[in-house]
Design a protein around this motif. Structure first.
Motif, PDB file in Angstrom:
ATOM      1  N   ALA A  60       1.776  -1.403  -4.688  1.00 17.27           N
ATOM      2  CA  ALA A  60       1.656  -2.539  -3.823  1.00 17.27           C
ATOM      3  C   ALA A  60       2.867  -2.536  -3.075  1.00 17.27           C
ATOM      4  O   ALA A  60       3.043  -2.851  -1.990  1.00 17.27           O
ATOM      5  CB  ALA A  60       1.507  -3.672  -4.566  1.00 17.27           C
ATOM      6  N   THR A  61       4.130  -2.037  -3.940  1.00 18.59           N
ATOM      7  CA  THR A  61       5.585  -2.039  -3.344  1.00 18.59           C
ATOM      8  C   THR A  61       5.429  -0.915  -2.145  1.00 18.59           C
ATOM      9  O   THR A  61       6.430  -1.150  -1.237  1.00 18.59           O
ATOM     10  CB  THR A  61       6.419  -2.066  -4.514  1.00 18.59           C
ATOM     11  OG1 THR A  61       6.472  -2.949  -5.442  1.00 18.59           O
ATOM     12  CG2 THR A  61       7.933  -1.986  -4.058  1.00 18.59           C
ATOM     13  N   ARG A  62       5.083   0.058  -2.594  1.00 21.26           N
ATOM     14  CA  ARG A  62       5.086   1.468  -1.493  1.00 21.26           C
ATOM     15  C   ARG A  62       4.367   0.861  -0.240  1.00 21.26           C
ATOM     16  O   ARG A  62       4.794   1.264   0.733  1.00 21.26           O
ATOM     17  CB  ARG A  62       4.468   2.631  -2.224  1.00 21.26           C
ATOM     18  CG  ARG A  62       5.308   2.974  -3.465  1.00 21.26           C
ATOM     19  CD  ARG A  62       4.963   4.585  -3.804  1.00 21.26           C
ATOM     20  NE  ARG A  62       5.793   5.228  -4.780  1.00 21.26           N
ATOM     21  CZ  ARG A  62       5.288   5.221  -6.217  1.00 21.26           C
ATOM     22  NH1 ARG A  62       4.153   4.894  -6.425  1.00 21.26           N
ATOM     23  NH2 ARG A  62       6.112   5.921  -6.895  1.00 21.26           N
ATOM     24  N   LEU A  63       3.309   0.283  -0.537  1.00 18.58           N
ATOM     25  CA  LEU A  63       2.449  -0.152   0.514  1.00 18.58           C
ATOM     26  C   LEU A  63       3.258  -1.257   1.642  1.00 18.58           C
ATOM     27  O   LEU A  63       3.166  -1.063   2.856  1.00 18.58           O
ATOM     28  CB  LEU A  63       1.052  -0.824   0.100  1.00 18.58           C
ATOM     29  CG  LEU A  63      -0.060   0.171  -0.294  1.00 18.58           C
ATOM     30  CD1 LEU A  63      -0.952  -0.676  -0.601  1.00 18.58           C
ATOM     31  CD2 LEU A  63      -0.347   1.099   0.783  1.00 18.58           C
ATOM     32  N   ALA A  64       3.948  -2.190   0.621  1.00 14.98           N
ATOM     33  CA  ALA A  64       4.672  -3.100   1.721  1.00 14.98           C
ATOM     34  C   ALA A  64       5.710  -2.404   2.420  1.00 14.98           C
ATOM     35  O   ALA A  64       6.193  -2.855   3.423  1.00 14.98           O
ATOM     36  CB  ALA A  64       5.054  -4.109   0.580  1.00 14.98           C
ATOM     37  N   THR A  65       6.373  -1.437   1.665  1.00 12.54           N
ATOM     38  CA  THR A  65       7.599  -0.638   2.007  1.00 12.54           C
ATOM     39  C   THR A  65       6.997  -0.057   3.530  1.00 12.54           C
ATOM     40  O   THR A  65       7.947   0.208   4.449  1.00 12.54           O
ATOM     41  CB  THR A  65       8.059   0.453   1.264  1.00 12.54           C
ATOM     42  OG1 THR A  65       8.632  -0.303   0.005  1.00 12.54           O
ATOM     43  CG2 THR A  65       9.261   1.168   1.796  1.00 12.54           C
ATOM     44  N   ASN A  66       6.036   0.543   3.510  1.00 12.61           N
ATOM     45  CA  ASN A  66       5.283   1.158   4.710  1.00 12.61           C
ATOM     46  C   ASN A  66       4.549   0.211   5.597  1.00 12.61           C
ATOM     47  O   ASN A  66       4.325   0.736   6.711  1.00 12.61           O
ATOM     48  CB  ASN A  66       4.193   2.242   4.161  1.00 12.61           C
ATOM     49  CG  ASN A  66       4.695   3.365   3.575  1.00 12.61           C
ATOM     50  OD1 ASN A  66       5.974   3.655   3.644  1.00 12.61           O
ATOM     51  ND2 ASN A  66       3.945   3.711   2.386  1.00 12.61           N
ATOM     52  N   GLY A  67       5.048  -0.932   5.605  1.00 11.55           N
ATOM     53  CA  GLY A  67       4.815  -2.157   6.472  1.00 11.55           C
ATOM     54  C   GLY A  67       3.571  -2.767   6.345  1.00 11.55           C
ATOM     55  O   GLY A  67       3.230  -3.747   7.096  1.00 11.55           O
ATOM     56  N   SER A  68       2.782  -2.462   5.070  1.00 12.22           N
ATOM     57  CA  SER A  68       1.451  -3.127   4.918  1.00 12.22           C
ATOM     58  C   SER A  68       1.730  -4.407   4.184  1.00 12.22           C
ATOM     59  O   SER A  68       1.827  -4.228   2.855  1.00 12.22           O
ATOM     60  CB  SER A  68       0.362  -2.202   4.459  1.00 12.22           C
ATOM     61  OG  SER A  68      -0.904  -2.839   3.754  1.00 12.22           O
ATOM     62  N   LEU A  69       1.878  -5.733   4.716  1.00  9.81           N
ATOM     63  CA  LEU A  69       2.164  -6.776   3.985  1.00  9.81           C
ATOM     64  C   LEU A  69       0.917  -7.443   3.646  1.00  9.81           C
ATOM     65  O   LEU A  69       0.832  -8.503   2.899  1.00  9.81           O
ATOM     66  CB  LEU A  69       2.892  -7.641   4.789  1.00  9.81           C
ATOM     67  CG  LEU A  69       4.384  -7.068   5.378  1.00  9.81           C
ATOM     68  CD1 LEU A  69       5.063  -8.099   6.086  1.00  9.81           C
ATOM     69  CD2 LEU A  69       5.097  -6.834   3.856  1.00  9.81           C
ATOM     70  N   SER A  70      -0.278  -7.038   4.206  1.00 10.62           N
ATOM     71  CA  SER A  70      -1.480  -7.796   3.535  1.00 10.62           C
ATOM     72  C   SER A  70      -2.313  -7.399   2.319  1.00 10.62           C
ATOM     73  O   SER A  70      -3.089  -7.958   1.820  1.00 10.62           O
ATOM     74  CB  SER A  70      -2.559  -7.511   4.804  1.00 10.62           C
ATOM     75  OG  SER A  70      -3.044  -6.133   4.969  1.00 10.62           O
TER      76      SER A  70
END
Length: 359
Positions: free
Chosen positions: A92-102
């Motif tokens: 989830a942290t990697r996804l948030a780093t790539n801009g996916s906050l949903s």
């Protein structure tokens, strides 16, 4: 070396240590019942320590080999089970780093340390997503509002250039009004940014004095709109930026004057002290407002249910600035409709002891 490998080796080492201690205890216990003397001819006929050692050593080595293998395999499996929630949090942290906050973790199972961490991370992502969406909406609105005066100025200049006999005085007046609005909007944006960053020095401030100063400053505007201002209250000491809190009071009072009845309107400005807080309240007379409508008034570039037009006297950031300044001073902003029409806005800030000269 990964955490899973470290946990595996730690588990295997613990199992090996426990096996060594257990075998040592068994060996010491057996030695108490086996004689130390021995006869080579009677080696395989009577029990003795040499015979016990030859029998016990291979069995102990086999047991230790089994414990090592069991510790490594069991440790690897258990470490994987324990660290599985951490892997989901990492993804989830990697996804948030790539801009996916949903994305949300929504970790199932009992409430343990990993579950608390995942829930806290989900809460952080939700707040961050809302903040980013608000900032994007604000940036889009701000860019539109800043572009509009420039476009108007360009149109006025193009029309004047095409007109063989332009009215220079009228053109200058309109350009002055447009540029003034652009400057006011820019200053409001800078003030909003300053309040959000909390880049100000705190000092003792009396809200009742700020209310009196704002009333004196905006009294000509009130008279122009046919609005009367009534002030009352006690000394309301707090800590904060005097300039920002004065701007807050000015915005509240200006908003109450402009959005009032066409004739014989009234604005009430009151300060009062509670056990741990001080409250600045501004009320006005106006048309009846619904709670749904009032909930949108603190949004930037909003006025009621419609976005503001460029010909409005304000820049659409008055109550947005009030909200930001209030939050920067650890206060709360409350907007409620009045039963007879109008709105009641209350700013509640932490109270401090009044200074000696104010008593």
């Amino acid at each position: 070396m990964s955490v899973r490998l470290k946990l595996t080796l730690s588990y295997a080492g613990f199992v090996m240590l426990a096996g060594v201690l257990l075998l040592t205890a068994v060996w010491v216990s057996l030695l108490e019942y086996v004689p130390d003397d021995w006869d080579r001819r009677m080696l395989y006929e009577n029990p003795n320590r040499q015979l016990l050692l030859r029998t016990f050593a291979p069995a102990a080595a086999a047991v230790m080999a089994f414990l090592l293998l069991f510790g490594l395999l069991g440790g690897w499996f258990l470490a994987g089970r324990v660290l599985a929630p951490l892997s989901r949090i990492t993804d989830a942290t990697r996804l948030a780093t790539n801009g996916s906050l949903s994305h949300r973790i929504r970790l199932p199972g009992r409430k343990d340390e990993f579950r608390e961490l995942a829930d806290a991370f989900d809460t952080m992502l939700a707040r961050l997503e809302a903040h980013v969406a608000e900032q994007q909406r604000f940036a889009a609105n701000a860019s539109h509002e800043l572009r509009t005066p420039l476009a108007i100025s360009k149109s006025l200049i193009d029309v004047a250039r095409a007109d063989p006999d332009p009215d220079t005085g009228k053109l200058m007046d309109r350009l002055h009004a447009v540029n003034t609005r652009a400057i006011d909007l820019t200053e409001a944006l800078l003030l909003l940014s300053r309040a959000e960053q909390r880049s100000f020095t705190r000092e003792p401030v009396d809200l009742s004095l700020l209310a009196e100063e704002a009333t004196e400053t905006l009294l000509p505007l009130a008279e122009k709109h046919g609005v009367s201002i009534e002030t009352s209250g006690d000394v309301a000491p707090t800590n904060g930026s005097q300039a920002l809190l004065l701007q807050l009071t000015m915005n509240l009072l200006h908003n109450a004057i402009v959005h009032n009845l066409p004739e014989r309107g009234t604005v009430w400005v009151m300060t009062r002290v509670r056990p741990e807080t001080v409250v600045l309240t501004v009320e006005n007379t106006s048309e009846e407002l619904t709670p749904q409508l009032i909930s949108t008034l603190t949004e930037p570039f909003r006025r009621g249910t419609e976005r503001i037009h460029t010909d409005h006297a304000g820049v659409g950031l008055g109550l947005a600035i009030v909200k930001t300044i209030t939050q920067a001073h650890d206060g709360t902003l409350t907007l409620t409709p009045r039963p007879t029409g109008g709105i009641r806005i209350a700013v509640e800030l932490p109270a401090t002891a009044p200074r000696a000269e104010d008593r």
